[in-house]
Design an enzyme around this catalytic site. Structure first.
Site: not given
Length: 212
Positions: A187-188
């Protein structure tokens, strides 16, 4: 359900100087990707003056330095809402590439000449459909819609020019922000957003990175 996106990093140095050029780069790559059926499909979100939102998918028909253009019935829900409240959001959901583009701005009606020119490029059946459908209104049955279409088809056969409906036309979304979202694992994600700045010397764009 969750998917880990594994893609290349998107940096400020990768971006074009202004968002339309950057959009064009991504759009061309998207159009060449067989996994994406309609790269010009976008979710248009509008709201009433008191803030009640609505969304629907429409097709982008043109874009340039002036903005993003789509066409509709001005009497439709989105047409009425944009007339009363011109603020709008566009979302291009290019999920197979782990990419999204999110545009916010103001919608302005296209000129009649531009509307007519585009209408003439539509297939004959789609031109008739623009007349047959009183978009967003309640209808009794599909048979009623088809009967209206058949009546129009008899009135305007294939070799006759169909007039442009008076209530049908385009909107150009003039962007105020354009965000380019590139998915990554854990989720970066990369989120780079152009922000419009208008001054006496003209329009400039500042780029900011958003936290995912």
């Amino acid at each position: 359900m969750r998917e880990q996106y594994r893609t290349m990093e998107l940096t400020v140095a990768d971006l074009a100087p202004e968002p339309i050029e950057q959009f064009s780069r991504w759009f061309k790559e998207t159009a060449a990707t067989p996994a994406i059926h309609e790269p010009n499909a976008m979710v248009v979100s509008t709201a009433t003056p008191d803030g009640r939102p609505s969304s629907r998918t429409v097709l982008l028909k043109h874009y340039d330095e002036g903005g993003f253009v789509f066409f509709t019935n001005y009497g439709s829900r989105k047409g009425r809402e944009l007339t009363d409240n011109p603020y709008v959001s566009l979302l291009f959901p290019w999920h197979p590439m782990a990419r999204q583009v999110i545009v916010t701005g103001r919608a302005v009606r296209t000129g009649r000449d531009e509307t007519v020119a585009y209408f003439r490029t539509r297939p004959h059946g789609s031109q008739l459909g623009a007349w047959a459908s009183h978009q967003s209104t309640v209808i009794g049955s599909r048979a009623e819609l088809l009967a209206r279409y058949e009546e129009l088809a008899a009135r305007y056969p294939q070799d006759e020019q169909v007039p442009v409906p008076p209530e049908w036309g385009g909107f150009r979304v003039v962007p105020e922000t354009v965000e380019f979202w590139q998915g990554h694992e854990n989720r970066l994600h990369d989120r780079l957003r152009y922000v419009r700045e208008d001054a006496a010397g003209g329009t400039t764009w500042q780029v900011e990175r958003l936290s995912p």
